[in-house]
Design a protein around this motif. Structure first.
Motif, short mmCIF file in Angstrom:
data_model
loop_
_atom_site.label_atom_id
_atom_site.label_comp_id
_atom_site.label_asym_id
_atom_site.label_seq_id
_atom_site.Cartn_x
_atom_site.Cartn_y
_atom_site.Cartn_z
N SER A 271 0.85 -1.19 0.00
CA SER A 271 0.00 0.00 0.00
C SER A 271 0.88 1.24 0.00
O SER A 271 2.07 1.18 0.33
N ILE A 272 0.30 2.37 -0.39
CA ILE A 272 0.92 3.68 -0.23
C ILE A 272 -0.02 4.51 0.62
O ILE A 272 -1.19 4.71 0.25
N GLN A 273 0.48 4.99 1.76
CA GLN A 273 -0.37 5.66 2.73
C GLN A 273 0.16 7.05 3.06
O GLN A 273 1.32 7.37 2.77
N TYR A 274 -0.70 7.86 3.66
CA TYR A 274 -0.26 9.14 4.21
C TYR A 274 -0.75 9.23 5.65
O TYR A 274 -1.74 8.59 6.03
N PHE A 275 -0.07 10.04 6.46
CA PHE A 275 -0.45 10.20 7.86
C PHE A 275 -1.27 11.48 7.99
O PHE A 275 -0.80 12.57 7.66
N ASP A 276 -2.52 11.33 8.46
CA ASP A 276 -3.42 12.48 8.52
C ASP A 276 -3.36 13.23 9.85
O ASP A 276 -4.20 14.08 10.13
N GLY A 277 -2.34 12.90 10.65
CA GLY A 277 -2.19 13.52 11.97
C GLY A 277 -2.68 12.63 13.08
O GLY A 277 -2.34 12.84 14.25
N ILE A 278 -3.47 11.63 12.72
CA ILE A 278 -4.00 10.69 13.71
C ILE A 278 -3.64 9.25 13.36
O ILE A 278 -3.21 8.47 14.19
N GLN A 279 -3.80 8.92 12.09
CA GLN A 279 -3.58 7.54 11.68
C GLN A 279 -3.09 7.50 10.23
O GLN A 279 -3.14 8.50 9.50
N TRP A 280 -2.63 6.31 9.84
CA TRP A 280 -2.21 6.11 8.45
C TRP A 280 -3.42 5.73 7.60
O TRP A 280 -4.20 4.86 7.96
N VAL A 281 -3.56 6.43 6.47
CA VAL A 281 -4.71 6.27 5.59
C VAL A 281 -4.21 5.97 4.18
O VAL A 281 -3.21 6.56 3.73
N ASN A 282 -4.87 5.07 3.49
CA ASN A 282 -4.47 4.75 2.12
C ASN A 282 -4.69 5.94 1.19
O ASN A 282 -5.71 6.63 1.27
N THR A 283 -3.71 6.17 0.31
CA THR A 283 -3.86 7.23 -0.68
C THR A 283 -4.72 6.72 -1.83
O THR A 283 -5.09 5.55 -1.90
N THR A 284 -5.01 7.62 -2.75
CA THR A 284 -5.78 7.25 -3.95
C THR A 284 -4.86 6.97 -5.13
O THR A 284 -5.33 6.84 -6.27
#
Length: 542
Positions: A271-284
């Motif tokens: 996966s490729i993710q980004y950190f939104d300040g709280i958790q890691w979220v998958n990018t689009t």
């Protein structure tokens, strides 16, 4: 949280404030002066280690670096030793009209300047052209001290672009000109020191690690996926354009290259993710459309294993990447040890991230903790003497599952997926599959009585003997426990695990052919006894 940010100006007439927004603020009272002041912007960067060693800097809640160095407009020697950052763009805005409006509304001078420093670009106009810091990390602005009506000029200095590996823009600086020193002499030059945090990329082994030979490592079966991730900060101005009006994009390359050592190879992007300040979220981000994956990608020895290169498809993907500007990006992927992996020999890999920003190339590299596999050596011997090796003993390898008393068995396979069996080693195993006993690989002791098992994760195992050597019997307990750990692959005789077999009994079995000889000998002895008895009896009668 209020940031502890101070720019202390050592002058009665020049004052710096700590403001809740955490943005830099420099002020002055009216003073006769020359027509211009040269404001020298000195761009310095701090590493995360600096926060541990330098008590005068801290990381604000908004990610900006703040400091409590005293500033009288001159050179701050403590900051001159820091690394300077070239190719950082600063833009100056004229905030005089905004300042006057705030004063007219009843706001104090200090509050008005604080409002300008924290208020963004609303109500200000760009002055001149943006400047980039040179190789010495400096940008110079010659700014008029007074307006056409004699009013003191107020400026806002804003960082508008930074090269890669910078986590956040520095704090905007609001100042009123002219400046003077303690003796009232007007300063023709005034130094300011906006600060950045340098955030280099990192590569991590995302597995439980142990210490082997004094080094943190991960351990794994050959062929089993092992988790890694590479992390970096998406540049703040990733979709920005050059300030020359050409419309050309600032960023023209973003590549991530992973180069492993010979016996470690890339498996798959998870996966490729980004950190939104709280958790890691998958990018689009979509493979093929937004980025291109090249594999295998080989570096140079010793990092010449089958790695990969991930190339973002610029410029088409830039609008999508802009959604993650300033965020940490994490690429999660797996790798595998290959059939060439030697037990307890670490396999390494490193990642390199390359940007091209405003025509300049930027590259940073990091390596992860190594991974390795393990093994164990055995020797099959006769019970009468441990020096007598036994060939032809057959074993399967098993381990206990999460259910106590239940076991799964090892099937070793080649890189072509062929089951390895009826051999005395697993040296060319590329994969270990755990399953039923009927599918298990069979290891056979050779003429020296030896057999080895390699390619196993560190842990507890059992060698189960399923066939004894010729002329010997299976032990009452065919299971031999062993441990794969640091040093278990050592070839020293004292480290080799001996497994004993007992010879079959020498007495004949009931009903066997050997009983005829015993019956014949018994009959002869009985006949001799009868003859002896009869002779003795006749002698007594005479």
């Amino acid at each position: 949280m209020v940031n502890k940010i101070q720019s202390i100006i050592k002058s009665v007439l020049v004052l710096a404030l700590v403001v809740g927004s955490g943005l830099g603020l420099i002020t002055t009272t009216a003073h006769a002066a020359d027509d211009e002041t040269t404001v020298i912007v000195n761009k310095v960067k701090f590493s995360e280690e600096d926060f541990e060693s330098d008590s005068k800097v801290s990381l604000g809640a908004n990610g900006a670096v703040t400091g409590t160095y005293e500033n009288d407009g001159g050179v701050i020697s403590a900051l001159e030793s820091k690394d300077k950052v070239p190719n950082v763009e600063f833009t100056v805005y004229d905030a005089t009209a905004k300042y006057q409006a705030l004063i007219t509304s009843g706001m104090s001078m200090q509050d008005a300047l604080a409002s300008i420093a924290s208020g963004g670009l609303t109500g200000v106009t760009q002055y001149g052209t943006p400047q980039r810091t040179g190789s010495n990390g400096q940008a110079r602005f010659d700014l008029p001290n007074f307006g056409s009506s004699g009013e003191q000029k107020v400026y806002l200095i804003v960082e508008t672009d930074a090269p890669p590996f910078i986590s956040n823009y520095s704090q905007p600086i609001a100042l009123m000109l002219p400046m003077s020193d303690n003796s009232g002499v007007t300063l023709e030059e005034f130094n300011v020191y906006p600060k950045n945090l340098e955030t280099k990329p990192k590569k991590e082994l995302d597995e439980t690690k142990i210490t082997v030979n004094g080094e943190e490592v991960g351990t794994i079966d050959v062929g089993a996926p092992i988790n890694f991730y590479t992390e970096f900060v998406m540049p703040l101005n990733i979709n920005g354009e050059k300030s020359d009006g050409s419309g050309d994009k600032l960023y023209t390359k973003l590549e991530i290259t992973d180069t492993p050592s010979t016996n470690l190879k890339f498996n798959a992007i998870q996966s490729i993710q980004y950190f939104d300040g709280i958790q890691w979220v998958n990018t689009t981000l979509t493979p093929g459309t937004d980025y291109t994956l090249t594999t295998p990608y080989n570096g140079t020895a010793p990092l010449d294993g089958d790695g990969f290169k991930l190339t973002f498809n610029l410029p088409s993907v830039l609008p999508t990447l802009e959604n993650y500007a300033g965020n940490k990006i994490r690429i999660n992927y797996t790798m595998k040890l290959t059939d060439g992996a030697i037990p307890e020999v670490p396999e390494n890999n490193e990642v390199t991230i390359d940007f091209t920003h405003d025509g300049d190339d930027y590259s940073e590299t990091d390596d992860a903790d190594p991974v390795l596999t393990g093994g164990k050596r055995f020797k099959k011997v006769d019970s009468s003497t441990s020096a007598t090796p036994l060939s032809g003993a057959e074993f399967v390898i098993k381990r206990e599952t999460s259910v106590a008393g239940q076991y799964e068995y090892a099937q070793f396979k080649t890189s072509a997926g062929v089951k390895i069996t009826n051999v005395n080693n697993t040296d060319n195993a590329a994969e270990v599959v755990w399953g039923s006993k009927t599918d298990a690989s069979v290891l056979v002791s050779n003429a020296l009585g030896s057999f080895t098992v390699s390619g196993l994760d560190f842990g507890n195992y059992v060698a189960e003997e399923i066939k004894a050597p010729a002329g010997h019997v299976l032990p009452s307990n065919p299971n031999t426990n062993f441990v794969v750990a640091e040093g278990s692959w050592d070839s020293a005789e004292t480290n080799i695990l001996s497994i004993v077999n007992y010879p079959k009994g020498t007495l004949p079995q009931t009903g066997g052919k050997g009983i005829l000889a015993f019956l014949l000998i018994g009959s002869m002895l009985m006949a001799a006894a009868i003859v002896w008895y009869n002779r003795t009896k006749r002698q007594i009668k005479i």
